[in-house]
Design an enzyme around this catalytic site. Structure first.
Site, PDB file in Angstrom:
ATOM      1  N   GLY A 150      57.435  29.670  66.916  1.00 60.23           N
ATOM      2  CA  GLY A 150      58.462  30.598  66.865  1.00 60.23           C
ATOM      3  C   GLY A 150      59.420  30.104  67.632  1.00 60.23           C
ATOM      4  O   GLY A 150      59.629  31.446  68.330  1.00 60.23           O
ATOM      5  N   GLY A 151      59.399  28.995  67.796  1.00 57.24           N
ATOM      6  CA  GLY A 151      60.601  28.800  68.479  1.00 57.24           C
ATOM      7  C   GLY A 151      60.103  28.760  70.167  1.00 57.24           C
ATOM      8  O   GLY A 151      61.437  28.469  71.444  1.00 57.24           O
ATOM      9  N   LYS A 202      64.344  13.777  71.340  1.00 56.59           N
ATOM     10  CA  LYS A 202      65.366  13.034  71.156  1.00 56.59           C
ATOM     11  C   LYS A 202      66.317  14.491  70.398  1.00 56.59           C
ATOM     12  O   LYS A 202      65.545  15.414  69.609  1.00 56.59           O
ATOM     13  CB  LYS A 202      65.824  12.123  70.507  1.00 56.59           C
ATOM     14  CG  LYS A 202      67.014  11.586  69.353  1.00 56.59           C
ATOM     15  CD  LYS A 202      68.093  10.783  70.745  1.00 56.59           C
ATOM     16  CE  LYS A 202      69.290  10.665  71.348  1.00 56.59           C
ATOM     17  NZ  LYS A 202      70.138  11.107  72.616  1.00 56.59           N
ATOM     18  N   LYS A 238      63.919  30.698  62.775  1.00 56.61           N
ATOM     19  CA  LYS A 238      63.869  31.187  61.723  1.00 56.61           C
ATOM     20  C   LYS A 238      64.638  32.422  61.188  1.00 56.61           C
ATOM     21  O   LYS A 238      63.867  33.015  61.285  1.00 56.61           O
ATOM     22  CB  LYS A 238      63.815  30.279  60.224  1.00 56.61           C
ATOM     23  CG  LYS A 238      62.837  29.975  60.422  1.00 56.61           C
ATOM     24  CD  LYS A 238      61.896  28.568  59.491  1.00 56.61           C
ATOM     25  CE  LYS A 238      61.558  27.833  59.732  1.00 56.61           C
ATOM     26  NZ  LYS A 238      59.625  27.728  59.510  1.00 56.61           N
ATOM     27  N   GLU A 287      57.415  19.404  62.827  1.00 52.22           N
ATOM     28  CA  GLU A 287      55.744  19.650  63.047  1.00 52.22           C
ATOM     29  C   GLU A 287      55.118  20.042  61.593  1.00 52.22           C
ATOM     30  O   GLU A 287      55.643  19.803  60.444  1.00 52.22           O
ATOM     31  CB  GLU A 287      55.827  21.707  63.403  1.00 52.22           C
ATOM     32  CG  GLU A 287      55.820  21.876  63.205  1.00 52.22           C
ATOM     33  CD  GLU A 287      56.381  23.339  63.769  1.00 52.22           C
ATOM     34  OE1 GLU A 287      55.012  23.036  64.608  1.00 52.22           O
ATOM     35  OE2 GLU A 287      56.854  24.427  63.845  1.00 52.22           O
ATOM     36  N   ASN A 326      53.053  23.335  59.210  1.00 53.43           N
ATOM     37  CA  ASN A 326      52.259  24.418  60.030  1.00 53.43           C
ATOM     38  C   ASN A 326      51.141  24.542  58.961  1.00 53.43           C
ATOM     39  O   ASN A 326      51.376  24.202  57.092  1.00 53.43           O
ATOM     40  CB  ASN A 326      53.396  25.746  59.305  1.00 53.43           C
ATOM     41  CG  ASN A 326      54.243  25.177  60.905  1.00 53.43           C
ATOM     42  OD1 ASN A 326      54.181  25.410  62.039  1.00 53.43           O
ATOM     43  ND2 ASN A 326      55.951  25.782  59.972  1.00 53.43           N
ATOM     44  N   ARG A 349      49.162  27.188  57.434  1.00 50.70           N
ATOM     45  CA  ARG A 349      49.421  27.818  57.159  1.00 50.70           C
ATOM     46  C   ARG A 349      49.780  28.552  55.896  1.00 50.70           C
ATOM     47  O   ARG A 349      51.465  27.561  55.780  1.00 50.70           O
ATOM     48  CB  ARG A 349      49.235  29.285  58.327  1.00 50.70           C
ATOM     49  CG  ARG A 349      50.550  29.040  59.157  1.00 50.70           C
ATOM     50  CD  ARG A 349      50.823  29.620  60.097  1.00 50.70           C
ATOM     51  NE  ARG A 349      51.877  29.354  60.529  1.00 50.70           N
ATOM     52  CZ  ARG A 349      53.032  29.422  60.528  1.00 50.70           C
ATOM     53  NH1 ARG A 349      53.818  30.108  59.298  1.00 50.70           N
ATOM     54  NH2 ARG A 349      54.209  28.940  61.599  1.00 50.70           N
TER      55      ARG A 349
HETATM   56  P1  ADP Z   1      57.677  25.937  66.832  1.00 52.12           P
HETATM   57  O1  ADP Z   1      56.521  25.019  66.493  1.00 52.12           O
HETATM   58  O2  ADP Z   1      58.552  27.135  67.569  1.00 52.12           O
HETATM   59  O3  ADP Z   1      58.848  26.395  64.969  1.00 52.12           O
HETATM   60  P2  ADP Z   1      59.701  23.929  65.540  1.00 52.12           P
HETATM   61  O4  ADP Z   1      58.989  21.928  66.562  1.00 52.12           O
HETATM   62  O5  ADP Z   1      59.414  23.318  64.290  1.00 52.12           O
HETATM   63  O6  ADP Z   1      58.589  24.492  66.486  1.00 52.12           O
HETATM   64  O7  ADP Z   1      61.219  23.502  66.088  1.00 52.12           O
HETATM   65  C1  ADP Z   1      61.958  24.915  65.694  1.00 52.12           C
HETATM   66  C2  ADP Z   1      63.706  24.636  65.688  1.00 52.12           C
HETATM   67  O8  ADP Z   1      63.987  24.197  67.594  1.00 52.12           O
HETATM   68  C3  ADP Z   1      63.308  23.735  64.923  1.00 52.12           C
HETATM   69  O9  ADP Z   1      63.954  24.401  63.655  1.00 52.12           O
HETATM   70  C4  ADP Z   1      64.986  23.064  64.834  1.00 52.12           C
HETATM   71  O10 ADP Z   1      66.307  23.997  64.291  1.00 52.12           O
HETATM   72  C5  ADP Z   1      64.649  22.928  67.188  1.00 52.12           C
HETATM   73  N1  ADP Z   1      64.399  21.756  66.865  1.00 52.12           N
HETATM   74  C6  ADP Z   1      63.045  21.360  68.066  1.00 52.12           C
HETATM   75  N2  ADP Z   1      63.580  19.856  67.580  1.00 52.12           N
HETATM   76  C7  ADP Z   1      64.242  19.098  67.681  1.00 52.12           C
HETATM   77  C8  ADP Z   1      64.917  17.853  68.000  1.00 52.12           C
HETATM   78  N3  ADP Z   1      64.268  16.795  68.441  1.00 52.12           N
HETATM   79  N4  ADP Z   1      66.556  18.265  67.795  1.00 52.12           N
HETATM   80  C9  ADP Z   1      67.089  19.346  67.167  1.00 52.12           C
HETATM   81  N5  ADP Z   1      66.703  21.157  66.885  1.00 52.12           N
HETATM   82  C10 ADP Z   1      65.388  20.812  67.209  1.00 52.12           C
HETATM   83  P1  ADP Z   2      56.992  29.713  60.144  1.00 46.84           P
HETATM   84  O1  ADP Z   2      57.049  28.937  60.850  1.00 46.84           O
HETATM   85  O2  ADP Z   2      56.449  30.839  59.492  1.00 46.84           O
HETATM   86  O3  ADP Z   2      59.067  30.265  59.838  1.00 46.84           O
HETATM   87  P2  ADP Z   2      57.977  30.892  62.579  1.00 46.84           P
HETATM   88  O4  ADP Z   2      58.277  29.779  63.140  1.00 46.84           O
HETATM   89  O5  ADP Z   2      58.774  32.059  62.869  1.00 46.84           O
HETATM   90  O6  ADP Z   2      57.216  31.038  61.288  1.00 46.84           O
HETATM   91  O7  ADP Z   2      57.281  31.932  63.508  1.00 46.84           O
HETATM   92  C1  ADP Z   2      56.338  30.680  62.889  1.00 46.84           C
HETATM   93  C2  ADP Z   2      54.578  31.752  63.592  1.00 46.84           C
HETATM   94  O8  ADP Z   2      54.196  32.121  65.132  1.00 46.84           O
HETATM   95  C3  ADP Z   2      54.648  32.706  62.261  1.00 46.84           C
HETATM   96  O9  ADP Z   2      53.819  32.785  62.424  1.00 46.84           O
HETATM   97  C4  ADP Z   2      54.900  34.198  64.044  1.00 46.84           C
HETATM   98  O10 ADP Z   2      53.440  35.163  63.307  1.00 46.84           O
HETATM   99  C5  ADP Z   2      54.576  33.872  64.700  1.00 46.84           C
HETATM  100  N1  ADP Z   2      55.186  33.589  65.485  1.00 46.84           N
HETATM  101  C6  ADP Z   2      56.553  34.193  66.137  1.00 46.84           C
HETATM  102  N2  ADP Z   2      56.590  34.789  66.823  1.00 46.84           N
HETATM  103  C7  ADP Z   2      55.979  35.160  67.892  1.00 46.84           C
HETATM  104  C8  ADP Z   2      55.989  35.329  69.220  1.00 46.84           C
HETATM  105  N3  ADP Z   2      56.883  36.037  69.468  1.00 46.84           N
HETATM  106  N4  ADP Z   2      55.080  35.255  69.785  1.00 46.84           N
HETATM  107  C9  ADP Z   2      53.872  34.928  69.161  1.00 46.84           C
HETATM  108  N5  ADP Z   2      53.915  34.813  67.981  1.00 46.84           N
HETATM  109  C10 ADP Z   2      55.239  34.414  66.724  1.00 46.84           C
HETATM  110 MG    MG Z   3      58.242  24.902  63.522  1.00 41.26          MG
END
Ligand code: ADP
Ligand code: ADP
Ligand code: MG
Length: 451
Positions: A164-165, A201, A237, A288, A290, A292
């Site tokens: 979730g960022g 990076k 997102k 990464e 996911n 699910r």
């Molecule tokens: P989460 O598990 O919180 O979804 P992610 O690794 O999927 O984390 O990253 C979420 C978002 O953060 C990505 O969609 C992208 O916008 C940004 N991000 C993550 N890693 C990078 C990277 N190495 N360079 C640029 N943007 C990144």
């Molecule tokens: P997806 O990877 O499916 O696009 P997100 O990156 O937005 O989903 O979120 C990853 C997962 O973490 C989702 O299942 C969402 O419900 C959960 N999530 C999002 N925001 C939070 C938060 N603030 N605290 C805990 N969990 C969260």
């Molecule tokens: Mg992600």
């Protein structure tokens, strides 16, 4: 096939899973917290059980209680939705031990992909391109700065268990990373119970493009094309679409094949998503996986005509995949926006009571709604209250329909991000497909600050 499934979730996704169960003739069991007694998913299910107090730790995350309800109701399988327990290995194990099918991959695969560091190791072994970075947990901020220096700034500091960022931060120099490290580690510990941090990076002006895969328990694996989810706020997102306006056919197919290879290499089964970050030259790197159902799965369903939840249930029941790669077609263009109860300027949650709700209706609109007029939006759960999905013959058609739908969407009593979504969708840069992950920063926030 199962005759009864428990849905261990709430909100729009619980309602969405119940819908597919109904279509398949499967009975459903809902769980709900004290705060959700009149929530839509409770009414839609055949049976509903109170699981506990509003706080997630006492309700939707209470593994023992949920298993108890599953046994009592005679549910043979549990669909975890997304978030909550969907990527929790203890829960997947508890289901296994209770003789209940967890609708998802095996607990060891969940554990492997749940750690971004472990996932990077597995993907490296499988020959999947990774974002340049390290595959081990950092000792402290000084090591973080050293490693970042050797990778080369700018870098992204990330929590291995993040989602979730949450728990990630851009660092442009050593000072940044020294300052950011401990705070992010603490957040990661608080949210995920794991403070393991690593750096990779920072890919500049990138796009987030992910591949949906389906794999049965016998190794048959296919990809359902891509979703582009570059429009984000706080690295999460808010607008997703399929197909991506950025990819050409060759890159799309290549990414699909790499995703299938990745899934096969870890013995993946069920629906999963391989997330990639794509640079300006269309090089793609593993971010990464996911393990699910993804929030944005509807856009894939809209262009492929497949019901991903139905596929998940069939796979979990031990069926072989009926769809072959060559059967998976792509029709039209679909866009999803996530509607959040949040301030459109600060992106902070905005709980409260919805006292007026008017939603757009049209043949090409799919609306996943978790609220109704008089709903109380509590601070206990994720503030996403609905997903609006439109389908068009072309991307332009879909954008026009989305713009109109957002104009017609009225929510009063709480703040929502609808005004922000409207600005994004109506922006000429969006129409042109300049959809990098800094879109909100570049076009939306700039406009706000000019006012
Ligand atoms: P989460 O598990 O919180 O979804 P992610 O690794 O999927 O984390 O990253 C979420 C978002 O953060 C990505 O969609 C992208 O916008 C940004 N991000 C993550 N890693 C990078 C990277 N190495 N360079 C640029 N943007 C990144
Ligand atoms: P997806 O990877 O499916 O696009 P997100 O990156 O937005 O989903 O979120 C990853 C997962 O973490 C989702 O299942 C969402 O419900 C959960 N999530 C999002 N925001 C939070 C938060 N603030 N605290 C805990 N969990 C969260
Ligand atoms: Mg992600």
């Amino acid at each position: 096939m199962f005759s009864k499934i428990l849905i261990a979730n709430r909100g729009e996704i619980a309602a969405r899973v119940i819908r597919t169960c109904k279509n398949m003739g499967i009975k459903t069991v809902a769980i709900y917290s004290e705060a959700d007694a009149d929530a839509p998913h409770v009414k839609l299910a055949d049976e509903a059980f109170l699981v506990g107090k509003p706080q997630v730790n006492e309700s939707y995350l209470n593994i023992n209680k949920i298993i108890e309800i599953a046994k009592e109701s005679g549910a043979e399988a549990i669909h975890p939705g997304y978030g909550l327990l969907s990527e929790n290995t203890n829960f997947a194990n508890a289901c296994e031990e209770a003789g209940i099918v967890f609708i998802g991959p095996s607990s060891d695969v969940i554990a492997n992909m749940g750690s971004k560091i472990e996932a990077r190791k597995s993907m490296q072994d499988a020959g999947v391109p990774l974002v340049p970075g390290i595959n081990y947990a950092l000792e402290d901020k000084h090591e973080a700065a050293e490693v970042a220096e050797s990778i080369g700034f700018p870098v992204m500091l990330k929590a291995s268990s993040g989602g979730g960022g949450i728990g990630m931060q851009v660092a442009n120099n050593s000072d940044d990373i020294l300052k950011a490290f401990e705070g992010n580690q603490k957040r990661a510990n608080d949210f995920f119970g794991d403070g393991a941090m690593y750096v990779e990076k920072l890919i500049e002006n990138p796009r987030h493009i992910e591949i949906q895969v389906l794999a049965d328990q016998y190794g048959n694996t296919v990809y359902l094309w891509e979703r582009e989810c570059s429009i984000q706020r706080r690295n999460q997102k808010v607008v997703e679409e399929a197909p991506s306006p950025f990819l050409d056919e060759e890159t799309r197919n290549k990414m699909g094949r790499v995703a299938v290879k990745a899934a096969k290499s870890i013995g993946y089964s069920n629906a999963g998503t391989i997330e990639f970050i794509v640079d300006e030259n269309k090089n793609f790197y593993f971010l990464e996986m996911n393990t699910r159902l993804q929030v944005e799965h509807p856009v894939t369903e809209e262009i492929t005509g497949l019901d991903i939840v139905e596929q998940q249930i069939r796979i979990a029941a031990g069926e072989t995949l009926k769809v072959k790669q060559s059967d998976i077609t792509r029709n039209g263009h679909a866009i999803e926006v996530r509607i959040y109860a949040e301030d459109p300027k600060t992106f902070f949650p905005s709980p409260g009571k919805i006292n007026y709700l008017k939603v757009p209706k049209s043949e090409n609109i799919r609306h996943e709604l978790a609220i109704h007029e008089n709903s109380q939006i509590t601070p206990f759960y994720d503030p996403m209250i609905a997903k609006l999905v439109v389908k068009g013959n072309t991307r332009e058609d879909a954008i026009r329909s989305m713009s109109k739908a957002l104009e017609e969407y009225k929510v009063e009593g709480i703040k929502t991000n609808i005004p922000m979504l409207q600005k994004v969708i109506d922006h000429p840069a969006y129409m042109e497909g300049d959809t990098t992950t800094n879109f909100v920063e570049k076009y939306y926030k700039k406009e706000l600050s000019n006012k």
